[in-house]
Scaffold this motif. Structure first.
Motif, mmCIF file in Angstrom:
data_model
loop_
_atom_site.group_PDB
_atom_site.id
_atom_site.type_symbol
_atom_site.label_atom_id
_atom_site.label_comp_id
_atom_site.label_asym_id
_atom_site.label_seq_id
_atom_site.Cartn_x
_atom_site.Cartn_y
_atom_site.Cartn_z
ATOM 1 N N ASP A 192 0.790 -1.151 -0.082
ATOM 2 C CA ASP A 192 -0.280 -0.215 -0.403
ATOM 3 C C ASP A 192 0.833 1.080 -0.385
ATOM 4 O OD1 ASP A 192 -2.348 1.668 -0.205
ATOM 5 O OD2 ASP A 192 -2.353 1.360 1.945
ATOM 6 N N GLY A 193 0.673 2.519 -0.170
ATOM 7 C CA GLY A 193 0.760 3.440 -0.715
ATOM 8 C C GLY A 193 1.647 3.830 -1.212
ATOM 9 N N LEU A 194 1.260 3.087 -2.636
ATOM 10 C CA LEU A 194 2.413 3.192 -3.822
ATOM 11 C C LEU A 194 2.606 3.800 -5.233
ATOM 12 C CD1 LEU A 194 2.411 -0.870 -4.338
ATOM 13 C CD2 LEU A 194 4.588 0.826 -3.738
ATOM 14 N N THR A 340 -9.861 4.777 -7.961
ATOM 15 C CA THR A 340 -9.665 5.531 -7.917
ATOM 16 C C THR A 340 -8.696 6.559 -8.053
ATOM 17 O OG1 THR A 340 -8.525 4.557 -6.372
ATOM 18 C CG2 THR A 340 -10.361 4.368 -4.660
ATOM 19 N N ASN A 341 -8.002 5.851 -9.496
ATOM 20 C CA ASN A 341 -7.419 6.660 -10.088
ATOM 21 C C ASN A 341 -7.316 5.769 -11.729
ATOM 22 O OD1 ASN A 341 -5.405 8.382 -11.618
ATOM 23 N ND2 ASN A 341 -3.717 7.264 -10.566
ATOM 24 N N PRO A 342 -8.775 6.573 -12.499
ATOM 25 C CA PRO A 342 -8.668 5.801 -13.865
ATOM 26 C C PRO A 342 -8.327 6.250 -14.673
ATOM 27 C CG PRO A 342 -10.629 6.860 -12.721
ATOM 28 C CD PRO A 342 -9.877 6.788 -11.779
ATOM 29 N N ARG A 343 -7.230 6.999 -14.715
ATOM 30 C CA ARG A 343 -5.813 8.009 -15.079
ATOM 31 C C ARG A 343 -7.025 7.529 -16.628
ATOM 32 N NH1 ARG A 343 -1.046 4.630 -13.183
ATOM 33 N NH2 ARG A 343 -2.074 4.377 -10.683
ATOM 34 N N SER A 344 -6.947 6.444 -17.738
ATOM 35 C CA SER A 344 -6.507 6.683 -19.320
ATOM 36 C C SER A 344 -7.869 7.086 -19.196
ATOM 37 C CB SER A 344 -5.499 6.078 -19.988
ATOM 38 O OG SER A 344 -5.801 4.194 -19.804
ATOM 39 N N GLY A 387 -7.437 -2.903 10.592
ATOM 40 C CA GLY A 387 -7.714 -2.295 9.804
ATOM 41 C C GLY A 387 -6.360 -1.640 9.275
ATOM 42 N N LEU A 388 -7.260 -0.066 8.948
ATOM 43 C CA LEU A 388 -6.592 0.627 8.214
ATOM 44 C C LEU A 388 -7.129 2.393 8.731
ATOM 45 C CD1 LEU A 388 -5.078 1.394 5.924
ATOM 46 C CD2 LEU A 388 -6.107 1.913 4.700
ATOM 47 N N LEU A 389 -5.931 3.208 9.423
ATOM 48 C CA LEU A 389 -5.928 4.615 9.163
ATOM 49 C C LEU A 389 -5.921 5.228 8.012
ATOM 50 C CD1 LEU A 389 -4.569 4.564 13.474
ATOM 51 C CD2 LEU A 389 -6.755 4.047 12.717
ATOM 52 N N GLY A 400 -11.568 15.836 -4.089
ATOM 53 C CA GLY A 400 -10.839 15.084 -3.447
ATOM 54 C C GLY A 400 -11.691 13.674 -3.203
ATOM 55 N N PHE A 401 -11.399 13.713 -1.708
ATOM 56 C CA PHE A 401 -11.856 12.294 -0.615
ATOM 57 C C PHE A 401 -13.113 12.671 -0.814
ATOM 58 C CE2 PHE A 401 -13.937 10.424 2.537
ATOM 59 C CZ PHE A 401 -13.506 9.196 2.944
ATOM 60 N N HIS A 402 -14.331 13.174 -0.700
ATOM 61 C CA HIS A 402 -15.626 12.821 -0.804
ATOM 62 C C HIS A 402 -16.206 12.439 -2.527
ATOM 63 C CE1 HIS A 402 -19.887 13.838 -0.798
ATOM 64 N NE2 HIS A 402 -19.916 14.143 -1.669
#
Ligand code: HEM
Length: 493
Positions: A192-194, A340-344, A387-389, A400-402
């Motif tokens: 994660d975080g890549l 979350t990042n559909p790129r092309s 889980g994940l914070l 962004g997030f919302h």
């Protein structure tokens, strides 16, 4: 026109990330009647705040140290370090009598009021996150001892527990990187975080993706070029007005996300994709293949768009892939990273720049126990919750997030497919974080014949347990607006 960006003035978690093995989120409330004294205490706290320059220096020291240790053939020693940042909620601004509108409706609303839009079930939320939270202090360290020492120091500054305390704890959450080879991986096991956007003028020489330029500073920092307003597809941009003190701050979306790991693994086993019976070494199992199709990367981090049928750890950090907008053979439209990042996929719809966020999450909770593995169920014991914070930064939560959660992850028809390709089905929701009815995606199988089959997942493996929206001010805003004893007059950017 604002002055050029000085990254000494930006809190370190935003553009660089605080170095961490351990991280603590201390959610606090400013005590009623103590606002003036709180401002004074905050003035004493500000020198502890880690700037972007300091965070960069720390990462460089680690990099150099690791290189030197490798050259000498000696183990790399732990370098003691701690990072500190602070952010405030809308309720925190109100408590501080900062009444200027910051120009972000989602922030001003707060996450409890936004829970419906995000698809959260508030009955899953921890009671503490339904209380009034004014701010969060983020503390990171490479050892628990250093982290606890730093927390004590901060509590002393705000006189916590004493008669003249200026803050009180609402709750605190701790995370840590997972042990051994799982370091850097979230609890489902994926690296994660890549993928992070490179920021113009800050991440020199870093190209986020070929064909995609680094994002403008204003995508992440308030008041910089690119912070133009709320962008809703098909509508004119809704401009925002920012107070001058908001320059070089960033909005932080915090999510406390519980992960049901044994249940997720059991689902992958039960729905394992067909793989050839005669297999070569390194071929994935059907469960591993399905997991990679849901996320869009193999557990090593290698993107399935580059290596669709088997993991290749050498490709883990590669970002040079562009989805084929006409089909989902290599990567499903609904895979978490494509949602979350559909790129092309958005080339024909204005691109993705305005939606990019910088993520700074950390895993929390213990590893899955043998009993949970056997039972294929998470324990009810709260101490075993994991889980994940999730933490992310952007200049505008509505872009962004919302937007990402509501209009992408939870929306079955996203990403849009070109009108010229009528055979492509509705993608479904994000199988990792999506909320919606039906809980379903298509394209889980890389097998052409089964590509449009629906995969139903009535269960949820990521349960939001709380969260809040915060604003991370610049260092000068902390000094002159948040800690100042008298408020300056209102001015706009
Ligand atoms: C427990 C919940 C989550 C898990 C297990 C998870 C897992 C992952 C993994 C494994 C990756 C791929 C590696 C990487 O590029 O970092 C990823 C990427 C990403 N995730 Fe999540 N994630 C979660 C929650 C979220 C949430 C809540 C959001 C935002 C609404 C989000 C947004 C993203 C974005 C933007 C990327 C990068 C996509 C790209 O640029 O390729 N994630 N996530």
């Amino acid at each position: 026109m604002s002055t050029p960006l000085d990254i000494n003035n930006v809190q370190g978690d935003i553009l660089e990330g605080l170095g961490k093995k351990h991280e603590l989120y201390y959610f606090f409330r400013i005590k009623a009647g103590q606002v003036s004294l709180f401002r004074e205490h905050l003035g004493a706290f500000i020198p502890l705040v880690t700037t972007t320059v300091e965070a960069k220096k720390f990462h460089q020291t680690i990099k150099d140290g690791k290189k030197a240790a490798a050259e000498q053939g000696i183990p790399f020693p732990i370098i003691e370090n701690s990072g500190v940042n602070i952010s405030f909620s809308q309720k925190g601004l109100a408590a501080l009598e900062i009444t200027d509108s910051i120009g972000d409706d989602v922030f001003e609303k707060g996450m409890v009021a936004d829970a419906d839009g995000l698809g959260d079930d508030l009955s899953d939320w921890d009671a503490d996150f339904k209380k009034e939270i004014h701010g969060v202090v983020i503390i990171t360290a490479n050892s628990l001892l250093v982290l606890e020492g730093q927390l004590e120091r901060i509590k002393r500054i705000f006189h916590v527990g004493q008669r003249n305390a200026t803050i009180e704890k609402v709750t605190q959450l701790s995370g840590q990187t997972r042990p051994g080879p799982e370091k850097g991986h979230e609890h489902f096991g994926f690296n994660d975080g890549l993928s992070q956007p490179a920021v113009q003028g800050v991440d020199a020489g870093v190209i986020s993706e070929p064909g995609e330029n680094p994002v403008r500073q204003g995508v992440i920092l308030v008041g910089r070029e690119g912070d133009d307003g709320v962008v809703i597809p098909g509508q004119p941009i809704q401009p925002v007005t920012r107070p001058s003190w908001a320059l070089d701050g960033s909005f932080l979306a915090f999510r406390y996300l519980k992960q049901l790991v044994p249940e997720f693994d059991a689902f992958l086993e039960a729905n394992a994709l067909k793989v050839p019976r005669i297999r070569a070494p390194g071929d994935p199992t059907g469960a591993e293949l399905l997991g990679a199709r849901l996320v869009g990367r193999w557990k090593s981090g290698a993107p399935i768009d580059l290596t669709p049928l088997r993991d290749d750890p050498a490709l883990a950090k590669r970002e040079d892939f562009r989805f084929d907008t006409r089909n989902q053979e290599r990567c499903p439209f609904a895979a978490h990273i494509r949602k979350t990042n559909p790129r092309s996929d958005l080339d024909a719809f204005g691109g993705t720049e305005i939606r990019r966020i910088i993520r700074r999450g950390i895993a929390f909770g213990p590893e899955v126990t043998p009993e949970e593995k056997r039972a294929k169920r998470s324990s009810n014991d709260q101490r075993l919750e994991r889980g994940l914070l999730f933490t992310c930064y952007q200049s505008n939560l509505g872009n962004g997030f919302h937007f990402m959660q509501e209009s992408w992850a939870n929306t079955r028809t996203f990403p849009p497919t070109p009108a010229a390709v009528p055979a492509v089905p509705v993608p479904g929701i994000d199988p990792i974080i999506g909320v919606g009815n039906p809980r379903q995606m298509v394209g889980a199988s890389p097998d052409d014949a089964a590509a449009n089959q629906e995969l139903n997942f009535s269960a949820k493996w990521v349960i939001p347990r709380g969260g809040e929206y915060f604003f991370s001010p610049s260092i000068s805003a902390l000094e002159h607006t948040f800690a100042a004893l008298r408020r300056p007059g209102h001015s706009e950017l």
